[in-house]
Design an enzyme around this catalytic site. Sequence first.
Site, PDB file in Angstrom:
ATOM      1  N   ARG A 153       0.854  -1.181   0.000  1.00  0.00           N
ATOM      2  CA  ARG A 153       0.000   0.000   0.000  1.00  0.00           C
ATOM      3  C   ARG A 153       0.895   1.238   0.000  1.00  0.00           C
ATOM      4  NH1 ARG A 153      -3.988  -2.372  -1.638  1.00  0.00           N
ATOM      5  NH2 ARG A 153      -5.833  -2.847  -0.419  1.00  0.00           N
ATOM      6  N   HIS A 155      -1.822   0.970  -9.786  1.00  0.00           N
ATOM      7  CA  HIS A 155      -2.442  -0.047  -8.909  1.00  0.00           C
ATOM      8  C   HIS A 155      -3.040  -1.192  -9.748  1.00  0.00           C
ATOM      9  CE1 HIS A 155      -4.193  -0.384  -4.597  1.00  0.00           C
ATOM     10  NE2 HIS A 155      -4.143  -1.579  -5.142  1.00  0.00           N
TER      11      HIS A 155
HETATM   12  C1  GLV Z   1      -5.918  -4.363  -4.045  1.00  0.00           C
HETATM   13  O1  GLV Z   1      -5.079  -3.583  -3.782  1.00  0.00           O
HETATM   14  C2  GLV Z   1      -6.417  -5.329  -3.096  1.00  0.00           C
HETATM   15  O2  GLV Z   1      -6.454  -5.030  -1.904  1.00  0.00           O
HETATM   16  O3  GLV Z   1      -6.806  -6.410  -3.559  1.00  0.00           O
END
Ligand code: GLV
Length: 322
Positions: free
Chosen positions: A237, A285
């Site tokens: 993250r 992401h």
């Molecule tokens: C994406 O970041 C997830 O948490 O699957």
Amino acid sequence: MIDASAAPLPAKRPVLLFACFGVNQELWLRWLRHHGPDIEIRVWPQIGLASEIDYVLAWEVPDGFWAQFGALKAIFSLGAGVERLLLDKDIPVGVEIVRMEDPSLEPAMAEYVLLHVLHHHRDMGRYAADQRQRLWRPAASPLASERTVGILGLGRLGRACAELLVTLGFDVRGWSRTANPMSGVTAFVGPGELDDFLSRCEVLVCTLALTPQTRGILDLALFRRLPKGALLINVGRGGHLNEPDLTTALDEGCLAGAVLDVLSAEPPPQDHPFWSDPRIAITPHISAPTRPQTAAQTVIAKIDRIERSAPVSGVVNRSQGY
Ligand code: GLV
């Protein structure tokens, strides 16, 4: 004549509320309905009677969202990471939160990490820069077995990355908060073994869950413990990384580069320095996106098990934070 009053009441169909924003809702609903024809699916904000809702599939819900439900049996997270749900103090303590265990996540994450490990391992950034300058400068590469890759966090995603790297012959080490041994991976456990773990990681891959203990863990002090010129790959993250410290570490040379699939703000503001730093590769992401086709099936299968009072995997330990 049949005594209707004696007939068993038809069992109530479980009701699932879909409350996910920023995703392809149509696709999700199609697959949820496909896999769960016996489940009533409602879509936020048309929730009907809140007290009839048994399950919520959620991602980034608005403030105050949870206060309206009386009797939830479980909350399903659309993502594997549940830190945002855990921050929400309105979620009743007795309701289980279940993380996403879409079987597509592990191979996708392992593939993304492998791509960047190999790119660094074979010095492809330098060869690309050389090409732009019409330079022909061959150099010997170490063998995979001579390259140490460290996986920070050995949950399902971290293990999938480690497994693939081991298969290719890399020297893989893994760090986890509690012992989580894996064949072919040198294990380091707990804060006491973190420095030893870091001391040989030429590539450091962060696959940790974001918790109060891991927030900001990727800081200058940690980068300085890596071998000089290491590569950071953050697929955990954005909150794991101290972003100004990354720039300092690159300037100091303790890191040669960084690959960031997650950032503190997504997308980062237009004037964020990472956009234009050639030492940093950012992706939006996408390392391991949840795929509705397979993810919907896992959610429906878990609802089925809960309805039959059978245990389900992926239940979050709230005090642990993942
Ligand atoms: C994406 O970041 C997830 O948490 O699957």
